[in-house]
Design an enzyme around this catalytic site. Structure first.
Site, PDB file in Angstrom:
ATOM      1  N   ARG A  36     129.837  -8.151  -6.539  1.00 33.97           N
ATOM      2  CA  ARG A  36     130.833  -9.194  -6.281  1.00 33.97           C
ATOM      3  C   ARG A  36     132.148  -8.607  -5.755  1.00 33.97           C
ATOM      4  NH1 ARG A  36     129.536 -13.279 -11.313  1.00 33.97           N
ATOM      5  NH2 ARG A  36     127.919 -14.414 -10.187  1.00 33.97           N
ATOM      6  N   GLY A 352     121.017 -18.622  -9.147  1.00 34.37           N
ATOM      7  CA  GLY A 352     121.228 -17.297  -9.726  1.00 34.37           C
ATOM      8  C   GLY A 352     119.954 -16.499  -9.892  1.00 34.37           C
ATOM      9  N   GLY A 375     125.357 -21.947  -9.650  1.00 26.43           N
ATOM     10  CA  GLY A 375     125.611 -23.379  -9.860  1.00 26.43           C
ATOM     11  C   GLY A 375     126.292 -24.027  -8.663  1.00 26.43           C
TER      12      GLY A 375
HETATM   13  P1  ADP Z   1     117.775 -20.569 -10.313  1.00 22.67           P
HETATM   14  O1  ADP Z   1     118.652 -19.833 -11.293  1.00 22.67           O
HETATM   15  O2  ADP Z   1     117.464 -19.751  -9.102  1.00 22.67           O
HETATM   16  O3  ADP Z   1     118.306 -21.932  -9.971  1.00 22.67           O
HETATM   17  P2  ADP Z   1     116.040 -21.555 -12.401  1.00 22.67           P
HETATM   18  O4  ADP Z   1     117.044 -21.152 -13.414  1.00 22.67           O
HETATM   19  O5  ADP Z   1     115.842 -22.994 -12.158  1.00 22.67           O
HETATM   20  O6  ADP Z   1     116.336 -20.795 -11.021  1.00 22.67           O
HETATM   21  O7  ADP Z   1     114.598 -21.006 -12.787  1.00 22.67           O
HETATM   22  C1  ADP Z   1     114.355 -19.672 -13.122  1.00 22.67           C
HETATM   23  C2  ADP Z   1     113.463 -19.561 -14.342  1.00 22.67           C
HETATM   24  O8  ADP Z   1     112.258 -20.277 -14.170  1.00 22.67           O
HETATM   25  C3  ADP Z   1     113.077 -18.139 -14.592  1.00 22.67           C
HETATM   26  O9  ADP Z   1     113.620 -17.752 -15.852  1.00 22.67           O
HETATM   27  C4  ADP Z   1     111.532 -18.172 -14.649  1.00 22.67           C
HETATM   28  O10 ADP Z   1     110.999 -17.379 -15.679  1.00 22.67           O
HETATM   29  C5  ADP Z   1     111.260 -19.613 -14.921  1.00 22.67           C
HETATM   30  N1  ADP Z   1     109.911 -20.033 -14.537  1.00 22.67           N
HETATM   31  C6  ADP Z   1     109.428 -20.196 -13.302  1.00 22.67           C
HETATM   32  N2  ADP Z   1     108.156 -20.584 -13.330  1.00 22.67           N
HETATM   33  C7  ADP Z   1     107.801 -20.706 -14.636  1.00 22.67           C
HETATM   34  C8  ADP Z   1     106.597 -21.083 -15.338  1.00 22.67           C
HETATM   35  N3  ADP Z   1     105.498 -21.423 -14.682  1.00 22.67           N
HETATM   36  N4  ADP Z   1     106.639 -21.118 -16.680  1.00 22.67           N
HETATM   37  C9  ADP Z   1     107.761 -20.759 -17.342  1.00 22.67           C
HETATM   38  N5  ADP Z   1     108.910 -20.381 -16.757  1.00 22.67           N
HETATM   39  C10 ADP Z   1     108.927 -20.342 -15.413  1.00 22.67           C
HETATM   40 MG    MG Z   2     118.855 -20.027 -13.384  1.00 19.25          MG
END
Ligand code: ADP
Ligand code: MG
Length: 395
Positions: A36, A352, A375
């Site tokens: 960052r 993230g 976010g």
């Molecule tokens: P971002 O931070 O990019 O917006 P999210 O926070 O929505 O993404 O999602 C990330 C999480 O989703 C990760 O911790 C990952 O382990 C979880 N995840 C993805 N697919 C599955 C699954 N099939 N079962 C359980 N957890 C999952």
């Molecule tokens: Mg996330």
């Protein structure tokens, strides 16, 4: 983009008060990851080259309105000075008579770093008096902290407004400009075909993003735990998979609205425990036995996604396709990263965990844009107005 940037104003001889995102991980009193800080360098270096002086402010962690010694910005100042190859004067507060005096005496080419803005409760309260004190430290305000642009705090929204009230400019830095350009174009005017990919766990967290992307994209590919809830809505038995019961109805509605634009996994990797060393099988989504759970999408799904991405000119990806923190369930997420790394499309990653996964894949430099705001990037993709951006001077 309809906001002025540092390139639109004459900054020579001006004191630029710059909101940066130096909310970096610390370990043993040192900066553990300076990504960052590096991301803010183009703006800082541009301002210095143009003959401005630079007064930087940031939050770090969650000190809850009081001084927390472990969250002082001194290690950040040390790292920044090394990266800039020039001295950085670190102050012990972000307001008050001593700070005002140091900032009044700053000379072109010099850099000051104010103390953690969240040591004052007024920061999160977006207090007008506090914002006015901050604004008085500089001649113009620059926001280069995309990651906090979705928060209406004093150093993001309040100070921009206070600076404009005093007759100064409030403009975007180069990092913020890049974020707004890439994410903005994807939301407002994407080159088509425009394909969106959504993963992660919760539909309810992202319903605004799903709605917004479904309206705008040509195809929407769904992976991750989120897909389980869609399968539950289709009447499949999901075993011990994560299914968001409260969102099944929403998923049914999205299936009806999305019709042929929605692309769901055709196979999943199931495991007999939520454990990297669990036994695994690859099955069709309607063949999940009791006691098993879907933790990743399968190889046929990656082929399906690859076809659906063929010819795409713009791709937005948010949410890992599987529980990628466990190496045995990270394969599809990394396979998708490889597909996108080779694509001729403009490829944009928001979120993230998604950004972390792409960095882990080692292919980050093959993407067009990886948003630095988790976010904030999601709120932007939802089409929401970010307070820190709204407060800037219009073109
Ligand atoms: P971002 O931070 O990019 O917006 P999210 O926070 O929505 O993404 O999602 C990330 C999480 O989703 C990760 O911790 C990952 O382990 C979880 N995840 C993805 N697919 C599955 C699954 N099939 N079962 C359980 N957890 C999952
Ligand atoms: Mg996330």
């Amino acid at each position: 983009m309809n906001k002025r940037t540092i390139r639109d104003v004459d900054v020579s001889g001006q004191r630029a008060l710059v909101r940066v995102d130096f909310n970096v991980p610390l370990a043993g009193g040192e900066v553990a990851d300076d990504t960052r800080i590096r991301a803010a360098l183009p703006t800082i270096e541009y301002l210095l080259q143009q003959g401005a002086s630079v007064i930087l402010m940031s939050h770090l962690g969650r000190p809850k309105g009081q001084v927390v010694p472990e969250l002082q910005l001194d290690p950040v100042a040390t790292r920044l000075a090394r990266l800039l190859e020039r001295p950085v004067q670190k102050l012990n507060d972000c307001i008050g008579p001593e700070v005002a005096e140091a900032c009044a005496n700053i000379q072109p080419g010099q850099v000051i770093l104010l103390e953690n803005t969240r040591f004052h409760r007024e920061e999160k309260d977006n207090d007008p008096g506090f914002s006015a004190q901050l604004a008085a430290l500089g001649d113009l305000y620059v926001n280069d902290a995309f990651g906090t642009a979705h928060r209406a705090h004093a150093s993001t929204a309040g100070t921009a407004g206070a600076m404009r009230q005093r007759g100064g400019e409030a403009v975007a830095g180069l990092l913020l400009q890049k974020e707004l350009e890439f994410l903005g174009r994807a939301v407002e005017n994407p080159e088509r075909p425009f394909v969106a990919i959504l993963g992660g766990v919760k539909i309810s967290d992202k319903i605004g993003v799903i709605d917004s992307l479904l309206e705008r994209c040509d195809r929407l590919l769904i992976g991750g735990g989120m897909a389980n809830t869609f399968f539950a809505a289709m009447g499949f038995e999901m075993g011990d998979s994560l299914v968001e019961e409260a969102a099944v109805e929403t998923a049914r509605d999205l299936l009806a609205r999305g019709k042929s634009r929605l692309v769901l996994p055709v196979d999943v990797v199931i495991a007999d425990a939520f454990d990297n060393d669990a036994r695994t099988r690859v099955v069709a989504p309607d063949q999940i036995a009791p006691g098993w759970r879907a933790l990743d999408v399968g190889p046929k799904t990656i082929s399906t996604f690859e076809s659906a991405l063929g010819g795409a000119r713009t791709v937005v990806w948010n949410g890992p396709l599987g529980a990628f923190e466990m190496p045995n369930f990270a394969q599809s997420t990394f396979a998708l990263a490889r597909v996108l790394a080779q694509s001729a499309a403009t490829t944009i990653v928001g979120g993230g965990d998604s950004a972390a996964a792409v960095h882990q894949s080692g292919l980050a430099d093959r993407f067009t844009h990886i948003s630095t705001g988790g976010g904030a990037s999601l709120e932007f993709l939802e089409g929401k107005t970010l307070p820190g951006v709204a407060a800037l001077s219009a073109v």
